[in-house]
Design a protein around this motif. Sequence first.
Motif, PDB file in Angstrom:
ATOM      1  N   ALA A 253       0.883  -1.214  -0.006  1.00 28.53           N
ATOM      2  CA  ALA A 253      -0.123   0.039   0.000  1.00 28.53           C
ATOM      3  C   ALA A 253       0.854   1.495  -0.009  1.00 28.53           C
ATOM      4  O   ALA A 253       0.461   2.209  -0.844  1.00 28.53           O
ATOM      5  N   ARG A 254       1.985   1.435   1.007  1.00 30.85           N
ATOM      6  CA  ARG A 254       2.984   2.487   0.860  1.00 30.85           C
ATOM      7  C   ARG A 254       3.622   2.718  -0.228  1.00 30.85           C
ATOM      8  O   ARG A 254       3.988   3.737  -0.676  1.00 30.85           O
ATOM      9  N   LYS A 255       3.862   1.755  -1.060  1.00 36.87           N
ATOM     10  CA  LYS A 255       4.530   1.808  -2.462  1.00 36.87           C
ATOM     11  C   LYS A 255       3.585   1.838  -3.556  1.00 36.87           C
ATOM     12  O   LYS A 255       4.145   1.898  -4.677  1.00 36.87           O
ATOM     13  N   SER A 256       2.412   1.960  -3.278  1.00 39.30           N
ATOM     14  CA  SER A 256       1.348   1.977  -4.435  1.00 39.30           C
ATOM     15  C   SER A 256       1.435   3.576  -4.945  1.00 39.30           C
ATOM     16  O   SER A 256       1.563   4.220  -4.086  1.00 39.30           O
ATOM     17  N   PRO A 257       0.897   3.897  -6.134  1.00 36.57           N
ATOM     18  CA  PRO A 257       0.671   5.140  -6.716  1.00 36.57           C
ATOM     19  C   PRO A 257      -0.323   5.781  -5.697  1.00 36.57           C
ATOM     20  O   PRO A 257      -1.408   5.314  -5.285  1.00 36.57           O
ATOM     21  N   ALA A 258       0.167   7.035  -5.283  1.00 36.70           N
ATOM     22  CA  ALA A 258      -0.752   8.135  -4.480  1.00 36.70           C
ATOM     23  C   ALA A 258      -1.574   8.875  -5.556  1.00 36.70           C
ATOM     24  O   ALA A 258      -0.919   9.385  -6.662  1.00 36.70           O
ATOM     25  N   PRO A 259      -2.553   9.527  -5.092  1.00 41.36           N
ATOM     26  CA  PRO A 259      -3.487  10.219  -6.119  1.00 41.36           C
ATOM     27  C   PRO A 259      -2.471  11.886  -6.182  1.00 41.36           C
ATOM     28  O   PRO A 259      -2.767  12.312  -7.446  1.00 41.36           O
ATOM     29  N   HIS A 260      -1.996  12.250  -5.427  1.00 36.39           N
ATOM     30  CA  HIS A 260      -1.055  13.210  -5.658  1.00 36.39           C
ATOM     31  C   HIS A 260       0.076  13.457  -4.563  1.00 36.39           C
ATOM     32  O   HIS A 260       0.320  12.361  -3.656  1.00 36.39           O
ATOM     33  N   PHE A 261       1.099  14.385  -4.539  1.00 39.19           N
ATOM     34  CA  PHE A 261       2.387  14.362  -3.719  1.00 39.19           C
ATOM     35  C   PHE A 261       1.965  14.631  -2.156  1.00 39.19           C
ATOM     36  O   PHE A 261       2.772  14.851  -1.443  1.00 39.19           O
ATOM     37  N   PHE A 262       0.598  15.194  -1.872  1.00 38.83           N
ATOM     38  CA  PHE A 262       0.370  15.571  -0.384  1.00 38.83           C
ATOM     39  C   PHE A 262       1.273  16.395   0.173  1.00 38.83           C
ATOM     40  O   PHE A 262       1.768  16.439   1.243  1.00 38.83           O
ATOM     41  N   THR A 263       1.583  17.532  -0.510  1.00 41.94           N
ATOM     42  CA  THR A 263       2.463  18.888   0.044  1.00 41.94           C
ATOM     43  C   THR A 263       1.921  19.957  -0.716  1.00 41.94           C
ATOM     44  O   THR A 263       1.235  19.836  -2.019  1.00 41.94           O
ATOM     45  N   SER A 264       2.013  21.083  -0.189  1.00 42.36           N
ATOM     46  CA  SER A 264       1.560  22.283  -0.675  1.00 42.36           C
ATOM     47  C   SER A 264       2.354  22.953  -1.953  1.00 42.36           C
ATOM     48  O   SER A 264       3.685  22.376  -2.001  1.00 42.36           O
ATOM     49  N   ALA A 265       1.724  23.621  -2.921  1.00 44.60           N
ATOM     50  CA  ALA A 265       2.761  24.209  -4.077  1.00 44.60           C
ATOM     51  C   ALA A 265       3.792  24.996  -3.486  1.00 44.60           C
ATOM     52  O   ALA A 265       4.941  25.254  -3.786  1.00 44.60           O
ATOM     53  N   ARG A 266       3.305  25.782  -2.470  1.00 49.76           N
ATOM     54  CA  ARG A 266       4.384  26.666  -1.953  1.00 49.76           C
ATOM     55  C   ARG A 266       5.558  26.187  -1.122  1.00 49.76           C
ATOM     56  O   ARG A 266       6.797  26.373  -1.278  1.00 49.76           O
ATOM     57  N   ASN A 267       5.231  24.861  -0.441  1.00 51.51           N
ATOM     58  CA  ASN A 267       6.397  24.301   0.125  1.00 51.51           C
ATOM     59  C   ASN A 267       7.149  23.431  -0.997  1.00 51.51           C
ATOM     60  O   ASN A 267       8.438  23.530  -0.733  1.00 51.51           O
ATOM     61  N   CYS A 268       6.307  22.937  -2.052  1.00 47.69           N
ATOM     62  CA  CYS A 268       7.481  22.459  -3.064  1.00 47.69           C
ATOM     63  C   CYS A 268       8.306  23.440  -3.729  1.00 47.69           C
ATOM     64  O   CYS A 268       9.334  23.134  -3.822  1.00 47.69           O
ATOM     65  N   ALA A 269       7.600  24.514  -3.790  1.00 47.70           N
ATOM     66  CA  ALA A 269       8.481  25.701  -4.315  1.00 47.70           C
ATOM     67  C   ALA A 269       9.713  26.232  -3.577  1.00 47.70           C
ATOM     68  O   ALA A 269      10.693  26.264  -3.970  1.00 47.70           O
TER      69      ALA A 269
END
Length: 143
Positions: A39-55
Amino acid sequence: MGHIAYAFRVEMSRALYATYREILSSGECATQHEAIDRARKSPAPHFFTSARNCAYVVTRLQRGEPTGLRNPDKIRKFNELQRRVEEYIAEHPEEREKGMPCVCEAVVNEPAPEYYICHNTAKQIILRERQRSKEEAMRWVKR
């Protein structure tokens, strides 16, 4: 923890638990340990982080500056995000002028290849979600 991080955590917990239940009910795994790992290695719907944090993190990675990340799973997640951001900018050069948060908004909402959490964290999330769903079911029974 801010309300955005909390919202992502709740959403990720429910998505991971749904994935776990799907894998467990398929009968493909002999043990719960194996089902949690899949389950933890399965594809996730998205990255579960904000665009601001990602940037913020991706910009620091690109500049070669320290990010403050120590968790190996988060480091892998942000390395993948950096790769995808660079790929996205190469494919859509006009998006670069809009700024890194806009580029990251598009990237973090793409499906992720995995949940980027360790086995113990996945196990804790699944146990907590199982308890929550039992309590919710009992609430309906008591009425």
